[in-house]
Design an enzyme around this catalytic site. Structure first.
Site, short mmCIF file in Angstrom:
data_model
loop_
_atom_site.label_atom_id
_atom_site.label_comp_id
_atom_site.label_asym_id
_atom_site.label_seq_id
_atom_site.Cartn_x
_atom_site.Cartn_y
_atom_site.Cartn_z
CB ALA A 164 47.17 35.64 21.59
CG ASP A 205 44.13 14.65 29.13
OD1 ASP A 205 42.97 15.09 29.16
OD2 ASP A 205 44.75 14.45 28.07
CG HIS A 237 44.16 16.08 24.72
ND1 HIS A 237 44.00 16.12 26.09
CD2 HIS A 237 43.64 17.24 24.24
CE1 HIS A 237 43.40 17.27 26.42
NE2 HIS A 237 43.17 17.96 25.32
#
Length: 344
Positions: free
Chosen positions: A36, A178, A205
């Site tokens: 994070a 994408d 990906h």
């Protein structure tokens, strides 16, 4: 066809006319973000803090700044309670009770690096995070952003299999970027709002595994030649490299990835809440091609992936793209599975 992201809450108070938040119709969802404090993690957390379905947002990272990121976000006037957790000793608390664990953790790409170059470092990170999920929140949905996604989803799957809590419907590779890129590029070409564009992107990906199904774009792409179609396909496939080069050594795609990750996270939460027909593309355990993992549109529901929608009819060019993608996917998946098999 594809669900849109929840719009950011610019001012909840302004929308409601007061500082009173209505939560009577909402579920209480805890979302944990692992990684994070990073370039993706911080803007991702910012977007999730604005999502009305998030009531608890747990931020985890090794970086000592992580609690400060949580404090910073806690000053936003949106209802989600934010907690910061730094270091391995605080990971379990961050993960415990999470409904959704979003994982952008890992090292980013730099100029000249492929997603495969990231493998050794990031594989260990995802393996250890998956172990923690298995121990502390085995029913959580995992949304994996960490590259190479094609290998990381199999790694998480094999770890959960070893732990005896594997549910293929609860592990998703985030390929939403994408889709977002394809819609943005088509919107630019067509001169329309990219949010009005619906375009499935299937496969995986990275590089040749990214297959934009341009023949299924709604509205249709305003390109007149096959060379133009090939050029757009190539741009979508190499869009990550476009960002890496443009940042000249200063990073990879972080902001657009955070946007895409927040969009998928929002869709997952809407599915968990019980909303019907929530559709996004994701990289999941699959049997619709020779590849045991594959990205295409799925319906998200109360248990994660509710239905695999497949990818419909491909034209001749897209079939060739699929043919080229499968061997690469199989290689990526094997690398991930072997990594777990050889891990202690």
């Amino acid at each position: 066809m594809f669900s849109r992201a929840l719009k950011p809450v610019a001012s909840v108070a302004a929308q409601n006319g007061a500082k009173n938040f209505s939560t009577t119709s909402q579920k209480n969802f805890k979302v944990a973000v692992a990684g994070a404090a990073g370039g993706i993690g911080q803007p991702l957390a910012l977007l999730l803090k604005q999502n009305p379905l998030v009531t608890r947002l747990a931020l985890y990272d090794l970086a000592p700044v992580t609690p400060g990121v949580a404090v910073d976000l806690s000053h936003m006037d949106t209802p989600a309670k934010v907690t910061g957790h730094k270091g391995p000793e605080e990971l379990a608390e961050a993960i415990k009770g999470a409904d959704l664990v979003v994982i952008p953790a890992g090292v980013p790409r730099k100029p000249g690096m492929t997603r495969d170059d990231l493998f050794n470092t990031n594989a260990s990170i995802v393996r250890d995070l998956a172990k923690c999920v298995a121990q502390n929140s085995p029913k959580a949905i995992m949304a994996i952003i960490t590259n190479p996604v094609n290998s990381m989803v199999p790694i998480a799957s094999e770890v959960l299999k070893k732990a005896g809590c594997y549910d293929p419907n609860r592990i998703l590779g985030v390929t939403t970027l994408d889709v977002v890129r394809a819609a943005a590029f088509i919107g630019e070409i067509n001169g329309v709002d990219p949010r009005s564009v619906s375009i499935p992107v299937i496969g995986g990906h990275s590089g040749v595994t990214i297959i934009p199904v341009l023949s299924q774009s709604q509205p249709a792409v305003k390109l007149t030649s096959q060379d133009q179609i090939k050029a757009l396909t190539g741009r979508i496939q190499e869009a990550g490299t476009e960002v890496v080069k443009a940042k000249a050594g200063g990073g990879s795609a972080t902001l657009s990835m955070a946007f895409a990750g927040a969009r998928l996270a929002g869709a997952v939460l809407r599915g968990l809440k019980g909303e019907s027909n929530v559709v996004e593309c994701a990289y999941i355990k699959s049997d619709i091609t020779e590849s045991p993992y594959f990205a295409n549109p799925v319906v998200l529901g109360k248990n994660g992936v509710e239905k695999n929608l497949g990818f419909g009819t491909l034209n001749a060019y897209e079939k060739e793209l699929l043919k080229a993608a499968i061997p690469e996917l199989l290689k990526n998946i094997k690398v991930g599975e072997e990594f777990v098999k050889n891990s202690k």
